[in-house]
Scaffold this active site. Structure first.
Site, PDB file in Angstrom:
ATOM      1  N   ASN A 927       0.801  -1.223   0.000  1.00 40.19           N
ATOM      2  CA  ASN A 927       0.000   0.000   0.000  1.00 40.19           C
ATOM      3  C   ASN A 927       0.835   1.275   0.000  1.00 40.19           C
ATOM      4  O   ASN A 927       0.285   2.364  -0.176  1.00 40.19           O
ATOM      5  CB  ASN A 927      -0.917   0.034   1.230  1.00 40.19           C
ATOM      6  CG  ASN A 927      -1.885  -1.121   1.268  1.00 40.19           C
ATOM      7  OD1 ASN A 927      -1.522  -2.214   1.679  1.00 40.19           O
ATOM      8  ND2 ASN A 927      -3.105  -0.898   0.832  1.00 40.19           N
ATOM      9  N   ILE A 934       0.018   6.598  -1.325  1.00 39.18           N
ATOM     10  CA  ILE A 934      -0.569   5.706  -0.330  1.00 39.18           C
ATOM     11  C   ILE A 934      -1.831   5.109  -0.926  1.00 39.18           C
ATOM     12  O   ILE A 934      -2.748   5.835  -1.307  1.00 39.18           O
ATOM     13  CB  ILE A 934      -0.911   6.458   0.968  1.00 39.18           C
ATOM     14  CG1 ILE A 934       0.331   7.180   1.511  1.00 39.18           C
ATOM     15  CG2 ILE A 934      -1.469   5.510   2.017  1.00 39.18           C
ATOM     16  CD1 ILE A 934       0.025   8.137   2.650  1.00 39.18           C
ATOM     17  N   CYS A 935      -1.870   3.786  -1.031  1.00 39.11           N
ATOM     18  CA  CYS A 935      -3.023   3.105  -1.616  1.00 39.11           C
ATOM     19  C   CYS A 935      -4.014   2.780  -0.502  1.00 39.11           C
ATOM     20  O   CYS A 935      -3.795   1.847   0.275  1.00 39.11           O
ATOM     21  CB  CYS A 935      -2.563   1.832  -2.341  1.00 39.11           C
ATOM     22  SG  CYS A 935      -3.904   0.856  -3.007  1.00 39.11           S
ATOM     23  N   LEU A 936      -5.091   3.545  -0.449  1.00 40.46           N
ATOM     24  CA  LEU A 936      -6.057   3.363   0.616  1.00 40.46           C
ATOM     25  C   LEU A 936      -7.407   3.870   0.118  1.00 40.46           C
ATOM     26  O   LEU A 936      -7.497   4.949  -0.471  1.00 40.46           O
ATOM     27  CB  LEU A 936      -5.622   4.158   1.859  1.00 40.46           C
ATOM     28  CG  LEU A 936      -6.161   3.704   3.213  1.00 40.46           C
ATOM     29  CD1 LEU A 936      -5.675   2.300   3.561  1.00 40.46           C
ATOM     30  CD2 LEU A 936      -5.743   4.683   4.302  1.00 40.46           C
TER      31      LEU A 936
END
Length: 1105
Positions: A927, A934-936
Site C-alpha cells: 500500500n 498511499i493506496c487506501l
C-alpha cells in the site's frame, strides 16, 4: 487455494468424456476476470447448494471450492459451475516463458524453456457426412433436472447416453490418434493476434474477414453474401453439441436460465457461426443464399437454407503494423503498409505469417531441439496436418495382408480425397485432449523435463525473483541523475553496475552474478524504458555472490523467452563517441529518427516519416544477410537467455529456420511479455480499479462545503470501554473522556474494520497496570529448527514474523512513560521539509471549522504509538509519525506521513504523502509506494467495495485514516495487502512468498530508522530523540532494535545453541529464528551503521544534534 488454475484441462469424474478448460477459479486474484453474460447462464449440478448459485449470479463471485469450466465441443456450448472435487486434471497449459514451481510451498522456481505437446484428434467431417442429402432438424430437448424438468414421473425425452466415449454416428472417431503438436498447424491461413510480415514490416493481425462457402442438401455450393448472418443450430440429434448436453444431463447437470425461459421444454436455439470452419453445420436466411455467388448449381427457393461449410477464404486482413526491417534504408520503408490488406495482396505470396512451430534442423543448444514456443495448438483448436501426405504414411489405415483390405481401427487418419468433396479440402480435425511436457531451467541452473500436471504456475513472483540469464542492476550503485545547473533530478536513473545472473539460491535469497565490464545504461526513473545510449559491452569472468534484495531485474533491461524481436544490424551500433571506445545503441539511432514514441496509445508504432540520412547501413558489418521477400531473417523469437549475456533468437520466418546468438543491444522487442511492474504508473494502467488522483465523490456531494452544511453533522461515534458513548453533540467537549486514565480502555474508533485490525495487532490506547500487562505469545518454532530457510526447504514455512520480533515480553506501551512527548501538539513555525509546504490552499470559515474539529478528534483519541503535529500558522498541514506495531516486521520503526487539507476538503479526503526511505529497493508495503503514494480506499486511491470503506464528507475523519494505516497497512503479514491477495490467506501457495516478503520488509525497515536518525524531519525531532536515544525514562528503541537484529546474526545463534545445550532440554528455551543469507547481507549493513550510532549516543547524548 484452488486445486486448479486458469486454462487447466479437466474431465468430469462422473463422465470422463466431458472435457473442458478452467475459465475462473474461486481463488482468482486478477481483478479483470471476464464474467460475461454467457458465463452467467451456465450448467449447474442438481445438488448444487442454492447459496453458491446465488453468490455467483448476484455478486459474480465464486464460493470457495468452485470453478467455472468451459465445456469443450463448440465455442458456444456453455459453461459449468462445478466443485473442484468432481473434476480430474487432464493437462496443464504451459508455454515457453512461464514461471513454475514443483510445489506451491517451495521457494525455488523455474522458467519454462520449451514445451512439447501431444494432441488427441477427431475429424470434423467425413466423406459420408459431406455427401449426406438430408440433414436432421433441430428439436426440443427436455432436461431431466432443474426447474425446467417435467413434474410427471414419466421419463424425459432423452437420447440414451453411451457409457464410453462414442462420438455421433455420422462422424468417425479418432480418439486414440495421438499426434505431436509440431506436426499440426492452425486450419486457417490467418487468425487474430498472428504476426505477419509484409514489405519489410512486421505487424499483428487485429481482424480477419472471410468469405464462406456452404454446401446445401441438393449438392449445390454457394458463397453466401454475408458470413455474419450464418448461425449454428446445436440441438440436432447426432451432433457433438447435442451429445454433450445429453452427457451433462446424464451426469446430473442442467442449464440454468434465470431470465430467458419459463418453466417447460427448452426451446431450440442457434448461435452465431463465426468463426466458420469446414465441416460446420450452419443455417441462414434464404436472401443470404439468393444474393450469394454460386460455385455449383443455382439458387432454388425450395431448398432449405441449411448446409455444411466447405470452404473459408480470407478476403481482407486488418493489421496493426509495428516495426520495419532495420537492415534496410529508411527511405525503403518510410511509411508502413496499408492497415487493410486485400485479397490481391494476400494471394500475392508476399504476406508471411510467422510460424512459431517451425524447428531448425541443427539448433544451437540440445535443449532447444524439440520446442514448440507458441500457443498455436490447444484443447478445442481446429487444425490440419503440416504434411498431409506424410501423415497418411505415418498415421494412415494399414492394409490387412490376409484380407487384402484396410484394417478396421479407429485410431488412424483417414484422409478425405478432394475428388470426393468437389475439390474442397475437408481434412480439418479438432483437438479433443492434450498432454504437455515442459523443459524447465530452475533457479539453481539445472534443466529438467517435467509433465505439466506435476508443475504449478507461479503467477506472482516476488519483486526480487530472478533466474539464470536474467540481467540485473546492483541497486546500491544506481545513481539518480541531476541537472548540472539546477541540481533538480532529471528523472533518469544511471545503472553503474549491470550483470547476468548465473545461479540462484532461492531459499537463502542470494545469487551469483557476472558483471559487465563497462556498461552504459540509463533508464527512466520507473525503469520501464531505456533512455539512450544503452550498451552492455563485454562481460567479465568474475562471479560475485549478491543478495537478491540488492538486485533489480527491471523490464527495461530484459527480454523474455517467447518475445518477438527485430534484429538491429551491427552498423546501427557502430557510431563511436569522442574516445572511440564505446558504441551507440539502437536507442540513439531510433531516438534521432523519432522512433522512441513507445509509451502512447499505440505502443510500437513508429511516427514516420523521419530523416532518411540519419540511418547508415553497412552490409559488410552485418551478421544477417540481406533477405528476399520470403527469406525473412531480420526478425525472430527469443528462445534462450544465455549466461554470457547474449540471447538466442530463432529465425522462424527464414527460408531455413535457424538459431543465432546476438548481444541484447541488437534485439528490439515488438511483442513484450506481460509482467508485473513495481511502479505506480504501471499499476495505474493495469489495475481495473483505475488509480487516480481525482477523488471519487458521491452524487449528493459537491466540490466544496456548502454554506448550510453544519460541521456538527460529522457522524463519528467513539466509545471507550467502561466510559460513555460520544456522539455528535456539536461542542468541543464531545471529544474528551471522563477518565483518560481508565484501565484497559479501548482505543477510540470510527472504523470498525480498523478496530478489528488493531485488536489483532494487540494495540492499546492507554497503559494497563503492570500486573495485568502481558505480551502476546510468539508463534511456536519448530522443535528441530526455527530456520526460515530450512522451513522453506521442508515446505513447512510457519507464519512470518516468528523470525523477526524481539524477545518475549518486549511489547511497549509508550503511554506508560511519564516523559513521553505529547501525542498531539500545535507548533509555531511550519516545516519547510513538509511535502505540501509550498502549496497553500484557500480555506474558508466552513473548512476551518471542519479542520479544527478534525484536530479536536485527534487531540484526545490518538492510539498508542501515534504522534501528530500541526502548526498554528498552517492548520492545513499535518505530520503524522507512526511507530511500527509490535509483532509485525515494522516493529519499532518510524513511519512518517504528511497530510494537507486541500481546497476540496472535506468533500474529498486530505492529500497524503508517505516518506519512503527505501533506497529504491522496492516497496516496503503493497500500500506504500516509493513515490510517496498511499493506496487506501479512504484516500480515494483505491476503489472501495464491501470490504473497503470510501471517504465520506459526513462520517470519515483523518483519525480513521491514521487508524487504517496502523491497523490495516502496517500488519503482521503485509504480503496479503496486495490487491486481490486476500483470497490467498492461509493457502499453501502463498505461505512461502508471504514469509519471504515479511523477511524483506523487516530488513528494509531498518533503513527507515537510519534515515530518521541521520535526517530527522522538522516537527518530530524531539519525538525521535525520546523514542530512540538515551533519554531519561525513555523507551530507548534504538538499543532494542539493535539487540533484536543482532540476535538474528549467525554468531548470536551459535551462542544461543551453546547456551541451550548447557541448560539441557528446557522446554521454555526457544531457539531463535534465522533469516536468509541474502537478508543478512542487508541487515549487517544497516546494523553496522545503527550500532555505531548507538555507541556514539551512549558516549555523547548530543550526537543527534
Amino acid at each position: 487455494m484452488s486445486s486448479f488454475y486458469f486454462e487447466d484441462t479437466c474431465a468430469f469424474k462422473a463422465d470422463p468424456s466431458i472435457i473442458g478448460t478452467v475459465e475462473i477459479t474461486w481463488s482468482e486474484v486478477e481483478s479483470d476476470v471476464d464474467k460475461s453474460r454467457e458465463r452467467l447462464n451456465l450448467y449447474v449440478h442438481k445438488d448444487l447448494p442454492s447459496e453458491v448459485l446465488k453468490t455467483w449470479h448476484d455478486h459474480e463471485r465464486l464460493s470457495p471450492g468452485y470453478v467455472i469450466i468451459g465445456v469443450m465441443s463448440q465455442p458456444y456450448d456453455g459453461y459449468c459451475l462445478v466443485h473442484e472435487s468432481s473434476l480430474l486434471l487432464v493437462d496443464r497449459a504451459l508455454a515457453a516463458g512461464d514461471c513454475v514451481k514443483r510445489s506451491p510451498s517451495t521457494a525455488q522456481s523455474g522458467i519454462v524453456i520449451s514445451t512439447s505437446l501431444v494432441c488427441e484428434l477427431q475429424p470434423l467431417c467425413s466423406e459420408a457426412e459431406y455427401n449426406r442429402r438430408e440433414r436432421p432438424t433441430a428439436q426440443a430437448f427436455t432436461p431431466s433436472h432443474g426447474p425446467h424438468a417435467p413434474k410427471s414421473k414419466s421419463k424425459p425425452n432423452r437420447i440414451p447416453i453411451p457409457q464410453a466415449r462414442v462420438p455421433s454416428c455420422t462422424l468417425p472417431a479418432l480418439s486414440s490418434l495421438r499426434v505431436p503438436a509440431s506436426e499440426l498447424i492452425y486450419w486457417h491461413s490467418y487468425r487474430e493476434e498472428d504476426f505477419v510480415i509484409f514489405t519489410d514490416w512486421v505487424g499483428q493481425v487485429t481482424c480477419v474477414y472471410d468469405e464462406v462457402a456452404i454446401r446445401l442438401s441438393n449438392g449445390s455450393v454457394v458463397v453466401v453474401e454475408d458470413s455474419r448472418e450464418l448461425d449454428e443450430p446445436y440441438w440436432i440429434p447426432g451432433s457433438r453439441s447435442c451429445e454433450l448436453v445429453e452427457r451433462l444431463d446424464g451426469a446430473g447437470f442442467y442449464r440454468y436460465w434465470p431470465t430467458k425461459h419459463a418453466r417447460g421444454v427448452r426451446k431450440p436455439d442457434v448461435v452465431p457461426a463465426e468463426p466458420c470452419y469446414p465441416g460446420q453445420y450452419v443455417q441462414t436466411k434464404k436472401g443470404n443464399l439468393r444474393c450469394g455467388r454460386w460455385k455449383f448449381g443455382a439458387y432454388d427457393p425450395a431448398i432449405s437454407p441449411t448446409g455444411i461449410v466447405v470452404d473459408v477464404r480470407c478476403v481482407q486482413l486488418e493489421v496493426r503494423w509495428l516495426y520495419p526491417n532495420q537492415s534496410k534504408l529508411l527511405k525503403d520503408h518510410a511509411h508502413p503498409p496499408a492497415g487493410l490488406l486485400k485479397i490481391d495482396e494476400l494471394e500475392s505470396g508476399e504476406v508471411l505469417v510467422y510460424d512459431r512451430g517451425r524447428i531448425p534442423k541443427t539448433p544451437i543448444a540440445a535443449h532447444l531441439a524439440r520446442a514448440s514456443y507458441g500457443p498455436d495448438t490447444g484443447l478445442g483448436h481446429r487444425v490440419r496436418f503440416r504434411d498431409p501426405a506424410g501423415a497418411v504414411l505415418k498415421y494412415g489405415v494399414p492394409v490387412d495382408p490376409e484380407a487384402g483390405g484396410p484394417v478396421s481401427n479407429s485410431s488412424h487418419f483417414r484422409r478425405i480425397p478432394r475428388s470426393a468433396t468437389q475439390g474442397f479440402d475437408m481434412n480439418v480435425l479438432q483437438v479433443t485432449s492434450t498432454s504437455t511436457k515442459a523443459l524447465v531451467r530452475w533457479q539453481d541452473c539445472t534443466v529438467t523435463e517435467e509433465k505439466s500436471i506435476d508443475l504449478y504456475p507461479y503467477f506472482h513472483p516476488d519483486d526480487h525473483d530472478v533466474w539464470p540469464g536474467t540481467k540485473v542492476s546492483y541497486i546500491p550503485d544506481e545513481i539518480q541523475l541531476k541537472d548540472c545547473y539546477t541540481g533538480i533530478r532529471t528523472g533518469i536513473t544511471h545503472l553503474s553496475k549491470v550483470g547476468v545472473v548465473q545461479h540462484v539460491d532461492a531459499v537463502e535469497r542470494i545469487a551469483s552474478v557476472r558483471w559487465f565490464k563497462a556498461p552504459r545504461v540509463d533508464l527512466d526513473e520507473g525503469k520501464l524504458w531505456q533512455i539512450s545510449g544503452v550498451m552492455y559491452g563485454e562481460i567479465g569472468d568474475e562471479v560475485s555472490i549478491v543478495s537478491l534484495y540488492e538486485l533489480m531485474a527491471c523490464d527495461a533491461l530484459n527480454v523474455e523467452i517467447a518475445d518477438g524481436v527485430i534484429i538491429v544490424p551491427d552498423a546501427d551500433l557502430s557510431a563511436n563517441d569522442n574516445s572511440g571506445s564505446s558504441r551507440s545503441s539502437f536507442a540513439d539511432i531510433a531516438g534521432a529518427r523519432g522512433m522512441l514514441e513507445l509509451a502512447g496509445d499505440t505502443p510500437g508504432v513508429l511516427p514516420f516519416p523521419a530523416a532518411p540520412h540519419l540511418h547508415v547501413v553497412s552490409s559488410a558489418n552485418s551478421a544477417i544477410e540481406q533477405s528476399g521477400p520470403r527469406n525473412v531473417d531480420w526478425c525472430g523469437e527469443v528462445v534462450d537467455l544465455c549466461l554470457d549475456g547474449q540471447i538466442t533468437i530463432r529465425l522462424g520466418a527464414a527460408t531455413d529456420v535457424r538459431d543465432i546468438k546476438i548481444p541484447p543491444e541488437r534485439a528490439l522487442i515488438f511483442t513484450p511479455a506481460e509482467s508485473d511492474v513495481d511502479s505506480y504508473d504501471s499499476d495505474e494502467d493495469s489495475q481495473a480499479s483505475g488509480w487516480t488522483d481525482e477523488l471519487s465523490v458521491s452524487d449528493s456531494e459537491t466540490d466544496s462545503v456548502s454554506d448550510d452544511m453544519s460541521v456538527d453533522a460529522l457522524g463519528v461515534s467513539i466509545e471507550y470501554e467502561g466510559g460513555r458513548i460520544l456522539d455528535g453533540a456539536g461542542d468541543d467537549a464531545m471529544w474528551t473522556t471522563e477518565e483518560e486514565d481508565q484501565e484497559d480502555s479501548e482505543m477510540p474508533m470510527a472504523n470498525d474494520k480498523a478496530h478489528e485490525a488493531l485488536d489483532a495487532n494487540a494495540m492499546t490506547s492507554s497503559p494497563a497496570p503492570a500486573a495485568k500487562q502481558s505480551a502476546p505469545e510468539l508463534p511456536e518454532t519448530s522443535p528441530t529448527t526455527s530456520s526460515l530457510a530450512h522451513a522453506v526447504r521442508q515446505s513447512q514455512v510457519k507464519a512470518p514474523l516468528s523470525a523477526f520480533h524481539g524477545l518475549e515480553g518486549r511489547a511497549i506501551s509508550f503511554s506508560s512513560y511519564s516523559s513521553m512527548p505529547e501525542q498531539y501538539a500545535v507548533l509555531e513555525e511550519p516545516p519547510i521539509d513538509h511535502h505540501y509546504a509550498a502549496k497553500i490552499p484557500a480555506l474558508n470559515p466552513q473548512m476551518m471549522r471542519r479542520i479544527m474539529k478534525e484536530n479536536e478528534i485527534m487531540r484526545y483519541s490518538l492510539p498508542d504509538g501515534v504522534f501528530v503535529r500541526t502548526w498554528e500558522t498552517r492548520w492545513d498541514l499535518l505530520r503524522v509519525l507512526i511507530i511500527g506495531p509490535h509483532d509485525t516486521p515494522y516493529e519499532f520503526v518510524p513511519f512518517v506521513f504528511d497530510f494537507q487539507f486541500g481546497a476540496k476538503f472535506p468533500t474529498s479526503p486530505p492529500d497524503a504523502f508517505f516518506h519512503a526511505w527505501t533506497g529504491k529497493t522496492g516497496r516496503i508495503n503493497p500500500n506504500l509506494y516509493e513515490d510517496g503514494t498511499i493506496c487506501l480506499s479512504l484516500l480515494g486511491t483505491w476503489n472501495a467495495d464491501e470490504r473497503n470503506e470510501a471517504w465520506s464528507s459526513k462520517t470519515s475523519t483523518v483519525l480513521q485514516i491514521i487508524v487504517s494505516l496502523m491497523g490495516l497497512v502496517l500488519v503482521k503479514e503485509p504480503y496479503y495487502n496486495e490487491a486481490g491477495y486476500d483470497v490467498l490467506i492461509g493457502s499453501e501457495e502463498a505461505r512461502v512468498p508471504s514469509a519471504l516478503y515479511s523477511e524483506k520488509v523487516y530488513v528494509m525497515a531498518k533503513s527507515f530508522l537510519r534515515a530518521a536518525l541521520s535526517r530527522p524531519l522538522q516537527g518530530i525531532r524531539d519525538i525521535i530523540r525520546w523514542l530512540y536515544l538515551s533519554q531519561p525514562e525513555g523507551p530507548h528503541l534504538l538499543r532494542r532494535v539493535v539487540e533484536d537484529s543482532r540476535a538474528l546474526l549467525p554468531e548470536a545463534q551459535a551462542r544461543c545453541k551453546t547456551d541451550s545445550s548447557i541448560k539441557g532440554n528446557d522446554a521454555s528455551i526457544t531457539e531463535p529464528a534465522r533469516i536468509s543469507a541474502g537478508a543478512l547481507i542487508l541487515l549487517r549493513k544497516e546494523l553496522d551503521w545503527l550500532s555505531v550510532y548507538l555507541s556514539l549516543d551512549e558516549r555523547d547524548a548530543q550526537c543527534f544534534d
